[in-house]
Design a protein around this motif. Structure first.
Motif, short mmCIF file in Angstrom:
data_model
loop_
_atom_site.label_atom_id
_atom_site.label_comp_id
_atom_site.label_asym_id
_atom_site.label_seq_id
_atom_site.Cartn_x
_atom_site.Cartn_y
_atom_site.Cartn_z
N SER A 163 0.78 -1.22 0.11
CA SER A 163 0.23 -0.12 -0.17
C SER A 163 0.65 1.38 0.05
CB SER A 163 -0.59 -0.11 1.40
OG SER A 163 -1.74 -0.92 1.30
N ALA A 164 1.48 1.27 0.26
CA ALA A 164 3.20 2.07 0.78
C ALA A 164 3.73 2.28 -0.57
CB ALA A 164 4.16 1.77 1.79
N GLY A 165 3.84 1.84 -1.64
CA GLY A 165 4.64 1.69 -2.93
C GLY A 165 5.76 1.40 -2.52
N ILE A 166 6.40 0.45 -1.73
CA ILE A 166 7.44 -0.01 -1.18
C ILE A 166 7.92 -1.06 -2.24
CG2 ILE A 166 9.05 -1.11 0.52
CD1 ILE A 166 8.10 1.24 2.62
N SER A 167 8.48 -1.29 -3.36
CA SER A 167 9.03 -2.60 -3.72
C SER A 167 9.63 -3.45 -2.40
CB SER A 167 9.64 -2.94 -4.89
OG SER A 167 9.38 -1.98 -5.67
N ILE A 168 9.22 -4.98 -3.15
CA ILE A 168 9.55 -6.01 -2.08
C ILE A 168 10.81 -7.39 -2.83
CG2 ILE A 168 7.11 -7.15 -1.74
CD1 ILE A 168 7.65 -6.77 1.33
N ASN A 169 11.08 -8.45 -2.28
CA ASN A 169 11.50 -9.09 -2.29
C ASN A 169 11.33 -10.26 -1.37
OD1 ASN A 169 12.38 -11.48 -4.15
ND2 ASN A 169 14.81 -11.33 -2.79
N MET A 170 10.31 -11.04 -1.55
CA MET A 170 10.26 -12.22 -0.68
C MET A 170 11.39 -13.48 -0.45
SD MET A 170 6.54 -13.35 -1.00
CE MET A 170 5.29 -11.51 -1.41
N TYR A 171 11.94 -13.33 0.45
CA TYR A 171 13.22 -14.27 0.62
C TYR A 171 12.67 -15.21 1.90
CZ TYR A 171 17.72 -16.06 0.64
OH TYR A 171 18.77 -17.25 0.68
N MET A 172 12.51 -16.39 1.00
CA MET A 172 12.64 -16.81 0.10
C MET A 172 10.49 -17.87 -0.12
SD MET A 172 15.26 -17.57 -0.89
CE MET A 172 15.52 -18.67 -2.01
N PHE A 173 10.87 -16.90 -1.32
CA PHE A 173 9.39 -17.47 -1.82
C PHE A 173 9.04 -18.84 -2.01
CE2 PHE A 173 7.15 -18.67 -6.07
CZ PHE A 173 6.37 -18.61 -6.40
N HIS A 174 10.34 -19.29 -2.77
CA HIS A 174 10.87 -20.75 -2.37
C HIS A 174 11.77 -21.42 -2.86
CE1 HIS A 174 10.07 -24.65 -4.28
NE2 HIS A 174 11.08 -24.71 -5.22
N GLY A 175 12.43 -22.17 -1.61
CA GLY A 175 13.23 -22.64 -1.53
C GLY A 175 13.78 -24.01 -1.53
N GLY A 176 12.97 -25.08 -1.95
CA GLY A 176 13.92 -26.35 -2.74
C GLY A 176 13.94 -27.24 -2.17
N THR A 177 15.49 -27.41 -2.71
CA THR A 177 16.58 -27.94 -1.78
C THR A 177 17.84 -27.96 -2.16
OG1 THR A 177 15.13 -29.82 -1.94
CG2 THR A 177 16.88 -30.67 -0.86
N THR A 178 18.76 -27.67 -0.48
CA THR A 178 20.26 -27.58 -0.93
C THR A 178 20.97 -28.85 -0.71
OG1 THR A 178 20.18 -25.46 0.47
CG2 THR A 178 22.09 -26.36 -0.46
N ARG A 179 21.60 -29.59 -2.62
CA ARG A 179 21.68 -30.69 -2.87
C ARG A 179 22.86 -30.95 -2.41
NH1 ARG A 179 16.79 -30.02 -5.74
NH2 ARG A 179 14.85 -31.08 -4.91
N GLY A 180 23.37 -31.95 -2.25
CA GLY A 180 25.08 -32.54 -3.04
C GLY A 180 25.61 -31.97 -1.18
N PHE A 181 27.11 -31.52 -1.54
CA PHE A 181 27.67 -30.54 -0.31
C PHE A 181 27.35 -29.28 -0.27
CE2 PHE A 181 29.87 -35.10 -1.91
CZ PHE A 181 29.36 -35.71 -0.40
N MET A 182 26.71 -29.08 -1.32
CA MET A 182 26.41 -27.73 -0.86
C MET A 182 26.17 -26.50 -0.33
SD MET A 182 27.89 -26.13 -3.06
CE MET A 182 29.06 -27.38 -3.38
N THR A 183 25.26 -27.07 1.29
CA THR A 183 24.49 -26.87 2.87
C THR A 183 26.35 -26.44 3.53
OG1 THR A 183 24.60 -28.85 3.88
CG2 THR A 183 23.00 -28.39 3.05
N GLY A 184 25.83 -24.64 3.98
CA GLY A 184 26.82 -24.08 4.70
C GLY A 184 26.40 -24.23 6.07
N SER A 185 27.04 -23.41 7.02
CA SER A 185 26.69 -22.92 8.70
C SER A 185 26.93 -22.44 9.47
CB SER A 185 28.13 -24.60 9.23
OG SER A 185 29.18 -23.87 8.58
N ASN A 186 26.17 -21.67 10.32
CA ASN A 186 26.78 -20.51 10.95
C ASN A 186 27.96 -20.82 11.91
OD1 ASN A 186 25.10 -18.95 9.78
ND2 ASN A 186 23.37 -19.03 9.55
N TYR A 187 28.45 -19.84 12.39
CA TYR A 187 29.26 -19.86 14.03
C TYR A 187 29.73 -18.80 14.06
CZ TYR A 187 32.72 -21.32 16.73
OH TYR A 187 34.10 -21.30 18.32
N LYS A 188 29.62 -17.94 15.51
CA LYS A 188 30.20 -16.76 15.56
C LYS A 188 30.76 -16.70 17.05
CE LYS A 188 24.95 -15.23 14.54
NZ LYS A 188 24.01 -14.25 15.21
N GLY A 189 32.00 -18.07 17.05
CA GLY A 189 31.85 -18.39 18.22
C GLY A 189 32.06 -18.30 19.55
N TYR A 190 30.97 -17.73 20.09
CA TYR A 190 30.67 -17.92 21.20
C TYR A 190 28.74 -18.39 21.34
CZ TYR A 190 27.85 -13.64 19.00
OH TYR A 190 26.82 -12.94 18.31
#
Length: 609
Positions: A287-314
């Motif tokens: 309604s405010a006229g702002i453009s938008i990108n949905m993350y994600m509209f469609h995720g699917g599958t991370t196949r093979g060895f392509m999954t990542g990971s998160n780590y912040k140390g703590y």
């Protein structure tokens, strides 16, 4: 004869008109408050969808679903480690054919927002960087270091050859191109960002460029003269105020990542967000006229060895699941969810007068295949290549190995009990003595040692290490080597004289199978075939298995792990064949498993007790 001639002329005219339509250029520009497409206000209603996470054969069907929900644009990253898996060897074929992905979007009436930065995050292995960058002397990613910029330029020039001609100002459908990606969450070097801009222009991206950052970091990651898009906020007043403050008091306003849900990692409950929580927010933004990108509209599958990971140390190390369902409007298999239907209703309210949406395509057929019995197996010892010898353990990178597993082997005097310690294990280890499993270590749990009892005599000590996915976000991108990255000791005495056996599991054709009874409690590769008289989506039920990977007809479906939350592997209809199909399972923890079932629905939220 005249009739055939008239048909020929008609076909020729149709082809000419299509060629003219496809080659016609458009203009896409910024006004003070809106985007202008061919001089007229244009509001992007976009959804993120990544080409490697969807079988190429299904790209068009997913785009039809996007159109039916009311989207007019698709957003996608471009993944460096897919396109240059080894230095100087580029691949834009098959499921990596991103140019074809963009062209299909155009044929389906969709614009594209392109995000080809060398760094993507995206819950993707190493944030999209190819592993071999870590072998380049002194190279530091996301910096002005010379060797990094040299490899960056080589890569982006190749991407430009594929995609720059598809920009809107060249007759294509790419509206805007993003430089870097959430750089403000990593650094604030404006000189580095300017180099990014210059490299993109050199690669042929001569249309609109923009930056993209979470709102708190947007000041760090924006660059004067480029539109600053924001992530993670959807209050129109905040969005407009932030963009105005960074862009000389002007818009347009673009939420580059609007999160209707979130991703999953192993050992943690499946993330879901009720659609009702976001329906009103979507309505307010549009309604405010702002453009938008949905993350994600469609995720699917991370196949093979392509999954990542998160780590912040703590925080704990968090390797991500293969399912990238994301609780998105379109589910992992590409079917509409209740969230899809509610968002569609909101978008319909904001369409121009007399514009109606296509009907929503029916849900895809689904089936349960007959149970599969596994009687042929190959054991770890039968799969080992020639070893690499070293006094101390070598990392995956030292061995020039990208993904998969490395078996570390040494000899040790047995008949003793003691503490085995592995410094800086990355990421998961199965420990075997004379071929029998005696324990596991898991980086998620900060495990680096365990008490073991060795049999008498000289013992062959094996440590099978799995790379669970390089870190994809934050400062630890710079500390991302895999395998055993420190020393190994037993009762504080360092173990030396190692053999390393690389097991990347990229080519399964060389594995030889036996039909002998189970002979080990160690890792095993099993194979079987099964027949189907129709093809439809199905979900392999891994709940009675332990941990590993599955291939069907040569396609790696991704990881499974009994700890959950993901307990099934999505097997798309596009990768099945009528008649005989082949399946291979790498099982790490439960070699006694012999039978595999399938389901007609995924199990994505089941945590093991």
């Amino acid at each position: 004869m005249k009739f055939k001639w008239h048909l020929f002329i008609l076909a020729l005219l149709l082809n000419q008109s299509r060629a003219i339509a496809q080659s016609s250029t458009h203009t896409f520009a910024l006004s003070d408050s809106t985007f202008l497409l061919d001089g007229k206000p244009f509001q992007m209603i976009s959804g993120e969808m990544h080409y490697p996470r969807v079988p190429k054969e299904a790209w068009r069907a997913r785009m039809k679903m996007a159109k039916a929900m009311g989207l007019n644009t698709i957003g996608t990253y471009v993944f460096w480690n897919l396109h240059e898996p080894q230095k100087g060897k580029f691949d834009f074929s098959g499921n990596n054919d991103v140019a074809e992905f963009v062209k299909i979007a155009k044929e389906e009436g969709l614009w594209v927002i392109l995000r080809p930065s060398p760094y993507v995050c995206a819950e993707w292995e190493f944030g999209g960087y190819p592993y071999w960058l870590q072998n380049e002397k002194n190279l530091v990613v996301r910096s002005t270091e010379a060797s990094y910029l040299k490899e960056y330029e080589t890569y982006i020039m190749e991407v430009g050859k594929q995609l720059a001609p598809l920009q809107v100002n060249h007759g294509g459908n790419i509206l805007m191109v993003q430089i870097e990606n959430e750089y403000g969450s990593f650094g604030k070097d404006k000189a580095y960002l300017k180099i990014n801009q210059d490299l993109f222009k050199k690669a042929g991206f001569d249309g609109l460029l923009y930056t993209c950052d979470p709102a708190p970091d947007a000041r760090n990651g924006s660059l004067p003269g480029l539109l600053p898009a924001v992530n993670g906020i959807d209050d129109p007043k905040r969005v407009k105020g932030l963009v105005d403050s960074l862009h000389n008091g002007k818009g347009p306003y673009y939420i580059a990542e609007w999160y209707p849900a979130w991703f999953d990692w192993w050992g943690t409950a499946h993330h879901t967000v009720p659609a009702e929580k976001y329906v009103g927010k979507l309505d307010t933004v549009l309604s405010a006229g702002i453009s938008i990108n949905m993350y994600m509209f469609h995720g699917g599958t991370t196949r093979g060895f392509m999954t990542g990971s998160n780590y912040k140390g703590y925080t704990p190390f968090e390797p991500q699941t293969s399912s990238y369902d994301y609780d998105a409007p379109l589910d992992e298999a590409g079917n509409a969810t209740p969230k899809y239907m509610l968002f569609r209703s909101v978008i319909q309210k904001h369409l121009p007068p007399n514009v109606t949406l296509p009907d929503v395509p029916k849900a895809k057929p689904v089936m349960a295949i007959p149970s599969i019995q596994f009687t042929s197996a190959s054991y770890l010892e039968d799969m080992l290549p020639a070893p690499v010898n070293s006094p101390t353990p070598l990392t995956f990178e030292d061995l020039r190995q990208d993904y998969g597993f490395v078996l570390y082997r040494t000899k040790i005097q047995g008949g003793r009990k003691g503490l085995l310690t592995i410094e800086k294990l990355r990421d998961y280890a199965i420990i075997l003595a004379n071929g029998k499993r005696i324990g596991v270590l898991d980086r998620r749990l900060n495990q680096d040692s365990l008490s073991i009892t060795l049999p008498k005599g000289e013992v062959t000590l094996d440590i099978l290490v799995e790379n669970m996915g390089r870190i994809n976000f934050g400062k630890f991108l710079l500390e991302n080597k895999k395998g055993i990255t420190g020393k190994v000791s037993f009762n504080r005495e360092e173990l030396r004289n190692w053999q390393m056996f690389g097991l990347p599991f990229q080519d399964l054709s060389q594995i030889h199978y036996k039909t002998s009874p189970l002979i080990s409690n160690g890792p095993v590769v099993k194979t079987a075939s099964f027949k189907v008289d129709q093809v439809a989506d199905t979900y392999l039920d891994m709940q009675k298995w332990g941990k590993g990977m599955v291939w069907v007809n040569g396609h790696n479906l991704g990881r499974y792990w009994g700890i959950g939350p993901q307990q099934t592997l999505y097997l798309p209809a596009e990768w099945l064949k009528k008649g005989k199909n082949d399946i291979v399972i790498l099982e790490l923890l439960k070699p006694q498993s012999q039978e595999l079932h399938s389901l007609t629905n995924p199990v994505l939220n089941s945590i093991a007790n």
